[in-house]
Design a protein around this motif. Structure first.
Motif, mmCIF file in Angstrom:
data_model
loop_
_atom_site.group_PDB
_atom_site.id
_atom_site.type_symbol
_atom_site.label_atom_id
_atom_site.label_comp_id
_atom_site.label_asym_id
_atom_site.label_seq_id
_atom_site.Cartn_x
_atom_site.Cartn_y
_atom_site.Cartn_z
ATOM 1 N N ASP A 2 0.824 -1.088 0.454
ATOM 2 C CA ASP A 2 -0.191 0.073 -0.240
ATOM 3 C C ASP A 2 0.742 1.225 -0.273
ATOM 4 O O ASP A 2 1.929 1.266 0.837
ATOM 5 N N LEU A 3 0.515 1.930 -0.404
ATOM 6 C CA LEU A 3 1.268 3.296 -0.881
ATOM 7 C C LEU A 3 1.405 4.493 0.975
ATOM 8 O O LEU A 3 2.612 4.700 0.555
ATOM 9 N N GLU A 4 0.393 4.106 1.559
ATOM 10 C CA GLU A 4 0.383 4.292 2.925
ATOM 11 C C GLU A 4 1.151 3.572 3.607
ATOM 12 O O GLU A 4 2.047 4.207 4.510
ATOM 13 N N ASP A 5 1.726 2.548 2.794
ATOM 14 C CA ASP A 5 2.742 1.907 4.306
ATOM 15 C C ASP A 5 4.321 2.250 3.804
ATOM 16 O O ASP A 5 5.289 1.493 4.897
ATOM 17 N N TYR A 6 4.817 2.724 2.504
ATOM 18 C CA TYR A 6 5.781 2.323 1.974
ATOM 19 C C TYR A 6 6.448 4.121 3.135
ATOM 20 O O TYR A 6 6.336 5.054 2.544
ATOM 21 N N ILE A 16 7.270 1.375 -10.269
ATOM 22 C CA ILE A 16 5.948 2.364 -10.836
ATOM 23 C C ILE A 16 4.316 2.219 -9.568
ATOM 24 O O ILE A 16 4.660 1.972 -8.166
ATOM 25 N N LYS A 17 3.414 3.692 -10.021
ATOM 26 C CA LYS A 17 2.508 3.815 -9.068
ATOM 27 C C LYS A 17 1.761 3.567 -9.370
ATOM 28 O O LYS A 17 0.534 4.414 -10.593
ATOM 29 N N VAL A 21 -1.451 1.110 -4.584
ATOM 30 C CA VAL A 21 0.094 0.029 -4.915
ATOM 31 C C VAL A 21 0.980 1.198 -5.479
ATOM 32 O O VAL A 21 0.710 1.050 -6.229
ATOM 33 N N ILE A 22 1.723 0.805 -4.704
ATOM 34 C CA ILE A 22 3.775 0.608 -5.374
ATOM 35 C C ILE A 22 4.527 -0.004 -5.319
ATOM 36 O O ILE A 22 3.823 -0.511 -4.466
ATOM 37 N N ARG A 23 4.596 -0.325 -6.203
ATOM 38 C CA ARG A 23 5.764 -1.615 -6.614
ATOM 39 C C ARG A 23 6.932 -0.523 -7.083
ATOM 40 O O ARG A 23 7.758 0.502 -7.751
ATOM 41 N N VAL A 24 8.077 -0.772 -6.167
ATOM 42 C CA VAL A 24 9.647 -0.689 -5.702
ATOM 43 C C VAL A 24 10.327 -1.864 -6.693
ATOM 44 O O VAL A 24 10.211 -2.979 -5.956
ATOM 45 N N ARG A 25 11.678 -1.010 -7.194
ATOM 46 C CA ARG A 25 12.908 -1.934 -8.053
ATOM 47 C C ARG A 25 13.389 -2.338 -6.925
ATOM 48 O O ARG A 25 13.378 -2.169 -6.113
#
Length: 237
Positions: A2-6, A16-17, A21-25
């Motif tokens: 979740d965006l708020e948890d990162y 990528i967002k 959700v957000i996916r971090v490499r």
């Protein structure tokens, strides 16, 4: 996640967002996208292709032919989310050129560099940071080969303006076997055959027009007003 948890740092081009959700490499996993190619490479050359980007400049030396080929990965930063990041890894290039300069066996070789993406194309999928070409010219490279745009082309990169100055001829190849939907309108399937004799390199271009058709000479290299086109061109070394 979740965006708020990162709460980590978001580096441009490394994530990528979506809406929620957000996916971090993850770098180690990200390099694995070349794993299948590495296996194919091993089947051909009996050793795996290196996944570390600064090792992706491969020198092949042919002493009997006095020929050196430098293979570079222009796709090291690309993926299906970021398609316009074609470039040459500066660390990989620097390591390879240092090795070439230090090895006296390479000094009098004809030097060719090979990578996938073009320097010029109608789209954004080209190499825009072209400073590495100056390094190749200073290191004594004479030709560079590429594909990707699916049509045979040639041009000249001049580092020096003098007639005998340092320069690299571009030898662009068409596509040997891309799906029909990826063929550029007006261009057939193509490949180039390079022959070196004495002080001259000749590029023969071949074409295939039907899915299961025969390969034949591709007479596309114009010679001047009133002159017929040829299926080859020659470059003085």
């Amino acid at each position: 996640m979740d965006l708020e948890d990162y709460d980590g740092e978001l580096k441009e081009g490394h994530y990528i967002k979506g809406e929620d959700v957000i996916r971090v490499r993850e770098e180690a996993k990200y390099q694995q996208r070349f794993a299948h190619f590495s296996q194919f490479y091993q089947a051909i050359k009996t050793q795996p292709y290196p996944l570390d980007y600064d090792q992706q400049a491969i020198i092949d030396y042919f002493p009997e032919q006095q020929l050196l080929i430098l293979g570079l990965n222009s796709a090291w930063e690309l993926d299906h989310h970021f398609r316009a990041r074609a470039n040459i890894h500066s660390g990989a290039l620097s390591k390879a050129l240092t090795e070439i300069r230090r090895n006296p066996d390479y000094r009098n070789c004809l030097k060719l560099a090979v990578w996938h993406h073009a320097l010029n194309s109608a789209g954004s999928d080209r190499i825009t940071d072209q400073g590495f070409m100056e390094q190749l010219a200073k290191a004594g490279f004479r030709f560079f080969l590429h594909g990707h745009i699916h049509k045979a082309e040639t041009s000249l990169f001049r580092y020096d303006i003098s007639p005998t100055g340092r320069k690299l001829d571009q030898i662009g190849a068409g596509t040997f076997g891309a799906p029909t939907k990826e063929i550029i309108p007006g261009y057939p399937w193509q490949y180039n055959l390079l022959k070196i004799k004495d002080n001259q390199l000749t590029v023969y271009t071949r074409r295939r027009e039907e899915n299961n058709g025969a390969w034949k000479p591709d007479s596309r290299w114009t010679q001047g007003a009133g002159e017929g086109a040829l299926d080859y061109y020659s470059i003085e070394l």
